[in-house]
Design an enzyme around this catalytic site. Structure first.
Site, PDB file in Angstrom:
ATOM      1  N   ARG A 153      16.625  64.870  -5.163  1.00  0.00           N
ATOM      2  CA  ARG A 153      18.218  64.364  -5.149  1.00  0.00           C
ATOM      3  C   ARG A 153      18.832  64.667  -6.902  1.00  0.00           C
ATOM      4  NH1 ARG A 153      19.001  63.929  -0.180  1.00  0.00           N
ATOM      5  NH2 ARG A 153      17.089  62.565   1.173  1.00  0.00           N
ATOM      6  N   ARG A 186       5.698  53.237  -5.623  1.00  0.00           N
ATOM      7  CA  ARG A 186       7.297  52.394  -5.328  1.00  0.00           C
ATOM      8  C   ARG A 186       6.806  51.166  -4.414  1.00  0.00           C
ATOM      9  NH1 ARG A 186      10.058  57.312  -2.308  1.00  0.00           N
ATOM     10  NH2 ARG A 186      12.074  55.473  -1.638  1.00  0.00           N
ATOM     11  N   ASP A 224      21.321  57.341  -0.613  1.00  0.00           N
ATOM     12  CA  ASP A 224      20.569  59.028  -0.966  1.00  0.00           C
ATOM     13  C   ASP A 224      21.653  59.674  -2.015  1.00  0.00           C
ATOM     14  OD1 ASP A 224      18.862  57.480   0.100  1.00  0.00           O
ATOM     15  OD2 ASP A 224      18.583  58.913   1.520  1.00  0.00           O
TER      16      ASP A 224
HETATM   17  C1  S3P Z   1      15.190  56.039   4.854  1.00  0.00           C
HETATM   18  C2  S3P Z   1      16.247  54.949   4.600  1.00  0.00           C
HETATM   19  C3  S3P Z   1      16.683  55.132   3.128  1.00  0.00           C
HETATM   20  C4  S3P Z   1      16.556  56.057   2.630  1.00  0.00           C
HETATM   21  C5  S3P Z   1      15.419  56.975   2.521  1.00  0.00           C
HETATM   22  C6  S3P Z   1      15.585  57.650   3.774  1.00  0.00           C
HETATM   23  C7  S3P Z   1      15.146  56.395   6.130  1.00  0.00           C
HETATM   24  O1  S3P Z   1      15.800  54.157   2.279  1.00  0.00           O
HETATM   25  O2  S3P Z   1      17.004  55.772   1.167  1.00  0.00           O
HETATM   26  O3  S3P Z   1      16.030  58.140   1.630  1.00  0.00           O
HETATM   27  O4  S3P Z   1      14.594  57.528   6.907  1.00  0.00           O
HETATM   28  O5  S3P Z   1      14.967  55.210   7.197  1.00  0.00           O
HETATM   29  P1  S3P Z   1      15.739  52.477   2.063  1.00  0.00           P
HETATM   30  O6  S3P Z   1      15.280  52.297   4.129  1.00  0.00           O
HETATM   31  O7  S3P Z   1      14.097  52.028   1.653  1.00  0.00           O
HETATM   32  O8  S3P Z   1      17.195  51.979   2.162  1.00  0.00           O
END
Ligand code: S3P
Length: 450
Positions: A407, A139, A334
């Protein structure tokens, strides 16, 4: 009756087998979902770096928050045994995290890595090495490494510092105003957490508003924070010493989303999901399902420890296609895998755009949902930044795979209830990253289904 069997395979994974006749099944009852994952991570982190005692009620006991707790314990925070009732943390104070004697392993958790990186980069004279599982090591980390480097951070990693494992040599950092190219709460929170330990104002501006749990919790812990919702900007002025607090974690709307969609698509269903966080920056799934004509009521709306909470009642009703794009996307990012399942059961063609971020989540969720829902009989096309789904084709049971993405595993399980026949979901244990009780709740609802 909905037979649901979880079995262990020879390669030590778990297969979830669901046999359904959708015309015979309906889901009824009142359920609860585990604590919000985003809030759980933040409560553990702020508790660890605050002065004094933090108490967390309702912590998510999934694999991801366990990774956060393990990392901060390695760096000196005293965290009591994790449980959903009451966790107590003796924080060690701003800038006081100790140099860990071994690698910090974040497991599958992008939130742990990205938020923690901001804190560690500002810890002078200490060295940290961070890694995670196969998915985490694929990632993109450049999105947090680059702004931290602009602040003076010393971070190294594979592919010019963009991939974990990462190494950090803590430094005194400079404040910046960072204009993030993406609406990401992880990027925003990383920079704000670094800013806690920097003299002067550190500002993040994002193109659309992402979840604001960090802002709410930082304010509750006593940080000097100003938010400008019109410009999507937040400023933290450091150094700020945080004080331990009591955090009451609401149920995770991202986990509730599976039951919201199940209730909306399985004829005759009537479910109440109690105690769900309904923070405005997280309720895109409610907005999308309402656009699709779903029958969802918010009951007992209340505020608990700075976060809005409600019970959500969902009843079956025919769904219509809709378009999800633009500023709505960060509010439901999500939930897109499970919304794709709803779209496969809706009349018409649903279009999801502006969601290229899905390609760099725990799996490439655009490609994986297109591939796996096609196997179940859905008409679904990949777009570069989303999906196009034409609903109405009956789904049929078959073998599918979670790609070790929590998910995806749970979205496919809900699709399996709507599919005629037997569906096997391989590597279903992934669900425990955010929802360890998922299969148990599914079995309870399945056993009482009419
Ligand atoms: C999250 C932010 C989101 C989300 C992740 C949790 C967080 O990601 O998809 O499951 O707790 O700040 P991104 O900040 O990459 O959009």
């Amino acid at each position: 009756m909905l037979p649901i069997i979880l079995s262990t395979t020879q390669d030590d994974h778990q297969t979830l087998t669901i046999t359904s006749d959708p015309s015979e099944v309906s889901l009824q009852g009142r359920i609860r979902v585990p604590g919000d994952k985003s809030i759980s991570h933040r409560a553990l982190m702020l508790g660890a770096i605050a002065q004094g005692t933090t108490v967390i009620e309702g912590l998510l006991l999934g694999a991801d928050p366990r990774s956060t707790a393990r990392c901060f314990t390695q760096m000196g925070a005293q965290i009591s045994t994790l449980n959903a009732e009451r966790v107590e943390i003796q924080g060690i104070g701003l800038g006081q995290l100790q140099e860990p004697v071994d690698l910090l392993d974040v497991g599958n958790s992008g939130t742990t890595l990205r938020l923690m990186l901001g804190l560690l980069a500002a810890h002078s004279e200490r060295f940290f090495a961070i890694t995670g599982d196969d998915s985490i090591r694929r990632r993109p980390m450049g999105r947090v490494v680059q702004p931290l480097q602009q602040m003076g951070a010393q971070i190294w990693g594979r592919q010019a510092g963009t991939l974990a494992p990462l190494a950090v040599q803590g430094q005194p950092l400079q404040p910046i105003h960072y204009h993030s190219p993406i609406a990401s709460a992880q990027v925003k929170s990383c920079i704000l957490l670094a800013g806690l330990n920097i003299a002067g104002p550190t500002t993040v501006t994002e193109p659309a508003l992402s979840r604001d749990h960090s802002e709410r919790m930082l304010q509750a812990f006593g940080a000097k924070l100003t938010c400008n919702p019109e410009t999507h900007s937040v400023t933290v002025t450091g150094p700020t010493q945080l004080r331990g607090q009591t955090v009451i974690v609401p149920g995770d709307i991202s986990s509730a989303a599976f039951w919201l969609v199940a209730g909306a698509i399985i004829p005759g269903s009537d479910l109440v999901i109690e105690n769900v966080g309904v923070n405005p920056t997280r309720i895109g799934v409610l907005e999308a399902l309402e656009m699709m004509g779903a029958d969802i009521q918010r009951q007992q709306e209340r505020e608990v420890a700075g976060e809005p909470v409600a019970d959500l009642r969902v009843r079956y009703g025919a769904l219509q296609a809709c378009t999800m794009a633009g500023d709505l996307i960060p509010r439901l990012i999500d939930e897109i895998p499970i919304l794709a399942v709803a779209a496969a059961l809706a009349q018409g063609t649903t279009v999801i755009r502006d969601a290229a971020e899905l390609r760099v989540k725990e799996s490439d969720r655009i490609q994986v949902m297109a591939t796996e829902l096609t196997k179940l009989g859905a008409r679904i096309t990949e777009l570069p930044d989303g999906l196009e789904i034409t609903g109405g084709s009956p789904l049929h049971g078959t073998a599918v795979d979670s790609y070790t993405d929590h998910r995806i595993a749970m979205s496919l399980a809900i699709a399996a209830i709507a599919a005629q026949g037997t569906t096997t979901i391989h590597r279903a244990e992934a669900a425990s990253v955010s929802y360890p009780e998922f299969v148990e709740t599914l079995q309870t609802l399945g056993a009482t289904s009419r």
